[in-house]
Design a protein around this motif. Structure first.
Motif, PDB file in Angstrom:
ATOM      1  N   HIS A 189       0.845  -1.203   0.000  1.00 45.57           N
ATOM      2  CA  HIS A 189       0.000   0.000   0.000  1.00 45.57           C
ATOM      3  C   HIS A 189       0.881   1.254   0.000  1.00 45.57           C
ATOM      4  O   HIS A 189       0.578   2.237  -0.680  1.00 45.57           O
ATOM      5  N   CYS A 194      -0.045   4.934  -0.565  1.00 44.93           N
ATOM      6  CA  CYS A 194       0.252   5.768   0.608  1.00 44.93           C
ATOM      7  C   CYS A 194       1.750   6.067   0.660  1.00 44.93           C
ATOM      8  O   CYS A 194       2.458   5.687   1.588  1.00 44.93           O
ATOM      9  N   PRO A 199       1.179  10.982  -0.346  1.00 49.21           N
ATOM     10  CA  PRO A 199       0.216   9.877  -0.462  1.00 49.21           C
ATOM     11  C   PRO A 199      -0.945  10.249  -1.380  1.00 49.21           C
ATOM     12  O   PRO A 199      -1.384  11.396  -1.403  1.00 49.21           O
ATOM     13  N   CYS A 201      -4.183  10.064  -1.483  1.00 50.96           N
ATOM     14  CA  CYS A 201      -5.407   9.823  -0.707  1.00 50.96           C
ATOM     15  C   CYS A 201      -6.642   9.782  -1.601  1.00 50.96           C
ATOM     16  O   CYS A 201      -7.599   9.055  -1.321  1.00 50.96           O
ATOM     17  N   CYS A 204      -7.289   6.325  -2.669  1.00 48.38           N
ATOM     18  CA  CYS A 204      -7.080   5.299  -1.636  1.00 48.38           C
ATOM     19  C   CYS A 204      -8.414   4.653  -1.239  1.00 48.38           C
ATOM     20  O   CYS A 204      -9.393   5.361  -0.983  1.00 48.38           O
ATOM     21  N   ILE A 206      -9.294   3.425   1.485  1.00 49.94           N
ATOM     22  CA  ILE A 206      -9.745   3.714   2.859  1.00 49.94           C
ATOM     23  C   ILE A 206      -9.771   5.225   3.126  1.00 49.94           C
ATOM     24  O   ILE A 206      -9.733   5.666   4.270  1.00 49.94           O
ATOM     25  N   CYS A 210      -9.695   6.777   6.914  1.00 53.72           N
ATOM     26  CA  CYS A 210      -8.357   7.104   7.421  1.00 53.72           C
ATOM     27  C   CYS A 210      -8.276   8.541   7.952  1.00 53.72           C
ATOM     28  O   CYS A 210      -8.659   9.484   7.259  1.00 53.72           O
ATOM     29  N   LYS A 212      -5.584  10.181   8.410  1.00 52.54           N
ATOM     30  CA  LYS A 212      -4.445  10.834   7.724  1.00 52.54           C
ATOM     31  C   LYS A 212      -3.546  11.579   8.712  1.00 52.54           C
ATOM     32  O   LYS A 212      -3.134  12.711   8.461  1.00 52.54           O
ATOM     33  N   VAL A 215      -0.319  13.704   7.639  1.00 54.41           N
ATOM     34  CA  VAL A 215      -0.297  13.972   6.188  1.00 54.41           C
ATOM     35  C   VAL A 215      -0.614  15.444   5.960  1.00 54.41           C
ATOM     36  O   VAL A 215      -1.585  15.965   6.500  1.00 54.41           O
TER      37      VAL A 215
HETATM   38  S1  SF4 Z   1      -6.132   7.932   2.986  1.00 55.32           S
HETATM   39 FE1  SF4 Z   1      -4.702   7.325   4.615  1.00 55.32          FE
HETATM   40  S2  SF4 Z   1      -3.943   5.317   3.978  1.00 55.32           S
HETATM   41 FE2  SF4 Z   1      -4.886   6.253   2.206  1.00 55.32          FE
HETATM   42  S3  SF4 Z   1      -3.219   7.256   1.129  1.00 55.32           S
HETATM   43 FE3  SF4 Z   1      -4.133   8.787   2.475  1.00 55.32          FE
HETATM   44  S4  SF4 Z   1      -2.952   8.684   4.370  1.00 55.32           S
HETATM   45 FE4  SF4 Z   1      -2.512   6.831   3.212  1.00 55.32          FE
END
Ligand code: SF4
Length: 216
Positions: A189, A194, A199, A201, A204, A206, A210, A212, A215
């Motif tokens: 992942h 990520c 990342p 997001c 993504c 999730i 998430c 985050k 981030v």
């Molecule tokens: S939503 Fe969460 S798991 Fe997905 S890329 Fe962003 S920080 Fe990573």
């Protein structure tokens, strides 16, 4: 710095299940044949790319075939085979010491229990879990590497930065059937979505769960 958000248990379980399903075909990334080769490859892989280790182990294992071969190795000769890994000199010392102990105390066989593995030089819980899972099929814990540390924090699975505490947090919220591949799922992942610096997001699976953490 924004406050860390711990994912509530139900959501954490959902997030883990989604990731496990998305990356269900991942497998362990170091090439090896048997417990001894895995022990050596796993020691070499600390803070070193898997590809670097996988590139050098075929030649290494052609020369060094048994625990005894490693126990009796000339450190300089062994170093020549593994010099591309980080901290190569230390790792050479640890591999030779490990194999001497295994020869003397375990009749040349890699032990298949956590405490014995942890008593070997250069073997921490990550390596011990890796060996138990991939060489013996014994799932006692979750190997915690740098990807697991980073993403467990981001996803809100553990606030800790200490591998042992993270492992305990993860074991509490992760269905045991997912322990075996957890680290490899998280790493995949991290590679695909990520990523460390930016990342993705928006794509993504999730994203809506998430928190985050950390981030920007
Ligand atoms: S939503 Fe969460 S798991 Fe997905 S890329 Fe962003 S920080 Fe990573």
């Amino acid at each position: 710095m924004p406050e860390f958000i711990l994912l509530e248990q139900k959501k954490a379980k959902t997030a883990i299940e989604i990731l496990e399903n998305k990356y269900k075909n991942v497998s362990y990334y170091l090439n090896f044949n048997g417990p001894m080769q895995l022990l050596v490859a796993a020691i070499l892989s600390a803070q070193t790319k898997d590809t670097v280790v996988n590139d050098l182990t075929p030649e290494l294992f052609r020369k060094y075939k048994t625990v005894e071969d490693f126990a009796n190795a000339d450190p300089q000769d062994l170093l020549n085979y593994v010099k591309k890994v980080s901290f190569a000199e230390n790792k050479v010392k640890n591999i030779i010491s490990c194999c001497k102990i295994i020869n003397e105390n375990y009749k040349g066989k890699i032990p298949n229990d956590m405490n014995s593995l942890l008593s070997l030089p250069g073997v921490g819980r990550k390596t011990a879990n890796t060996i138990l899972i991939n060489a013996f099929g014994i799932v006692e814990g979750i190997p915690v590497d740098t990807w697991v540390i980073k993403l467990s924090y981001r996803i809100g699975l553990s606030k800790s930065k200490k591998p042992d505490e993270i492992e305990n947090d993860l074991k509490e919220i992760t269905d045991k059937k997912y322990w075996k591949n957890f680290a490899y799922v998280i790493k995949e992942h991290g590679h695909q979505i990520c990523q460390s610096v930016k990342p993705k997001c928006e794509i993504c699976p999730i994203n809506n769960i998430c928190p985050k953490n950390g981030v920007k």
